[in-house]
Design a protein around this motif. Sequence first.
Motif, short mmCIF file in Angstrom:
data_model
loop_
_atom_site.label_atom_id
_atom_site.label_comp_id
_atom_site.label_asym_id
_atom_site.label_seq_id
_atom_site.Cartn_x
_atom_site.Cartn_y
_atom_site.Cartn_z
N VAL A 23 -33.68 -47.36 -33.94
CA VAL A 23 -34.18 -48.41 -33.04
C VAL A 23 -34.29 -47.88 -31.62
CG1 VAL A 23 -33.64 -50.64 -32.00
CG2 VAL A 23 -33.34 -50.31 -34.45
N ALA A 24 -33.28 -47.15 -31.17
CA ALA A 24 -33.30 -46.60 -29.81
C ALA A 24 -34.40 -45.55 -29.67
CB ALA A 24 -31.95 -45.99 -29.47
N GLY A 25 -34.55 -44.70 -30.68
CA GLY A 25 -35.55 -43.64 -30.61
C GLY A 25 -36.97 -44.17 -30.58
N VAL A 26 -37.20 -45.29 -31.27
CA VAL A 26 -38.55 -45.87 -31.33
C VAL A 26 -38.80 -46.82 -30.15
CG1 VAL A 26 -40.08 -47.38 -32.66
CG2 VAL A 26 -38.71 -45.64 -33.84
N GLY A 27 -37.79 -47.61 -29.81
CA GLY A 27 -38.01 -48.66 -28.83
C GLY A 27 -37.53 -48.39 -27.43
N ALA A 28 -36.67 -47.38 -27.25
CA ALA A 28 -36.14 -47.10 -25.90
C ALA A 28 -35.89 -45.61 -25.75
CB ALA A 28 -34.84 -47.88 -25.69
N ASP A 29 -36.99 -44.84 -25.83
CA ASP A 29 -36.81 -43.38 -25.86
C ASP A 29 -36.26 -42.82 -24.55
OD1 ASP A 29 -39.07 -43.87 -24.38
OD2 ASP A 29 -40.35 -42.46 -25.46
N GLY A 79 -30.84 -41.00 -26.07
CA GLY A 79 -29.72 -40.06 -26.10
C GLY A 79 -28.37 -40.75 -25.93
N PRO A 80 -28.17 -41.49 -24.82
CA PRO A 80 -26.87 -42.15 -24.65
C PRO A 80 -26.59 -43.23 -25.69
CG PRO A 80 -28.41 -42.78 -22.90
CD PRO A 80 -29.01 -41.63 -23.62
N VAL A 81 -27.61 -43.96 -26.12
CA VAL A 81 -27.38 -44.99 -27.14
C VAL A 81 -26.96 -44.33 -28.46
CG1 VAL A 81 -28.48 -46.74 -28.58
CG2 VAL A 81 -28.93 -46.69 -26.12
N TYR A 82 -27.62 -43.24 -28.83
CA TYR A 82 -27.27 -42.54 -30.07
C TYR A 82 -25.87 -41.96 -29.97
CZ TYR A 82 -28.68 -40.28 -34.48
OH TYR A 82 -28.80 -39.91 -35.80
N CYS A 83 -25.53 -41.42 -28.80
CA CYS A 83 -24.18 -40.92 -28.57
C CYS A 83 -23.17 -42.03 -28.78
CB CYS A 83 -24.08 -40.36 -27.15
SG CYS A 83 -22.42 -39.78 -26.69
N GLY A 84 -23.45 -43.20 -28.23
CA GLY A 84 -22.55 -44.33 -28.40
C GLY A 84 -22.42 -44.77 -29.84
N GLY A 137 -24.40 -48.79 -27.43
CA GLY A 137 -24.64 -48.13 -28.72
C GLY A 137 -23.41 -48.17 -29.60
N ALA A 138 -22.24 -48.00 -28.99
CA ALA A 138 -20.98 -48.04 -29.74
C ALA A 138 -20.76 -49.43 -30.35
CB ALA A 138 -19.81 -47.66 -28.84
N LEU A 139 -20.97 -50.46 -29.57
CA LEU A 139 -20.74 -51.82 -30.05
C LEU A 139 -21.73 -52.20 -31.14
CD1 LEU A 139 -19.98 -53.64 -26.68
CD2 LEU A 139 -18.38 -53.14 -28.52
N PHE A 140 -23.00 -51.89 -30.95
CA PHE A 140 -24.01 -52.24 -31.96
C PHE A 140 -23.74 -51.52 -33.27
CE2 PHE A 140 -27.15 -53.25 -28.34
CZ PHE A 140 -26.83 -54.59 -28.40
N LEU A 162 -23.81 -34.58 -28.72
CA LEU A 162 -23.57 -36.01 -28.53
C LEU A 162 -22.36 -36.48 -29.34
CD1 LEU A 162 -27.22 -37.45 -28.64
CD2 LEU A 162 -25.87 -36.77 -26.65
N GLY A 163 -22.23 -35.96 -30.55
CA GLY A 163 -21.08 -36.33 -31.37
C GLY A 163 -19.77 -35.80 -30.80
N THR A 164 -19.81 -34.61 -30.23
CA THR A 164 -18.62 -34.05 -29.62
C THR A 164 -18.17 -34.90 -28.44
OG1 THR A 164 -19.39 -31.84 -30.26
CG2 THR A 164 -17.63 -31.94 -28.62
#
Length: 322
Positions: free
Chosen positions: A109-115, A119-124, A84-87, A166-168
Amino acid sequence: MYGLVRGCGYVALLLTPVALLGSALLAPRDASAGIVGLEVGIGIALAGGLAAVAERERALAGLDVDAPEFDRADVVDVLAVVAGALFAYVLSVHAGLGPVLGSAFVGLVAGVGADDLDGPVYCGSFVGMTSPTLLPSVTYLVGAGLVAGLAYVATRGTFAGMGGKLGTIALFGCATAVVLAGVDYGVESALQWDSARVVVPAAVVGAVSTVVLSVRLELGAVVGSAFVGLVAGIAFPTLLPELGETVAAVAFCASFVGMSSTGRLRGEAHVALAGCLCGLVFIVVTPAFVGAGGKLGTVAFVSCVTVSGIRVLSEMLIARSV
């Protein structure tokens, strides 16, 4: 062992906002703005401290009992944070979308395609909001993602359902990478308090809109927040040429408030209150940790924890009066 790691995660979640607020309050600003910022900081410290104490029992539960060890799912979560960080970084820097749109797009994209991994992708993606002028290479960005990923696993169950968590975690990873890289944060002038008349309403709308999308319309917290970020990142820079980028950032910041579970913030009224506080904290911390990813989420986390602390205090007062 796992219980000890959870305890360390709890400490990291507390120290990261403290470091952000402390750095902000020590930053140079005019006398009147400094007094207001100090008053806001004291209020947050008192209410937030109550919430942290109330959370401690839940967060540290299991330190002395058998707890599940790390498994393959934890490794997947760590790698998802890094991805998630790299993308988000590629979209933000190399595709020219900027940090808000880059992170929001990855979240959607993560929320729709990889629920199962949203969480971890959004955090990244919050790690990926880091300015390229802060970390000297992508290697350090990956390092920040790895630290954030480990913190994500370590804090599972701690402050669960609290907006901005997640942001923290992301800011903790970025701050660790900054220390390892031996670089200095950027410099940014403090926002003036008269900007609150625009910033605070934008924060309230961003927070309430997210909870409506995520809870009322059942889109989920990640999709709700990401959608608000996309709309804000596209609309505000066009509608408000001077403050557009700032208002988009604060609306996205407040969307993390709206990710809170109903057990944390009970209804739109509490979300609006936390959103209002989010706007004020956003102004206070402008000159702190400039360029670091996760800063917006930490602002939201501070606001949510403070409102939670106010609720704890009110319940204590009611119990004593009965």
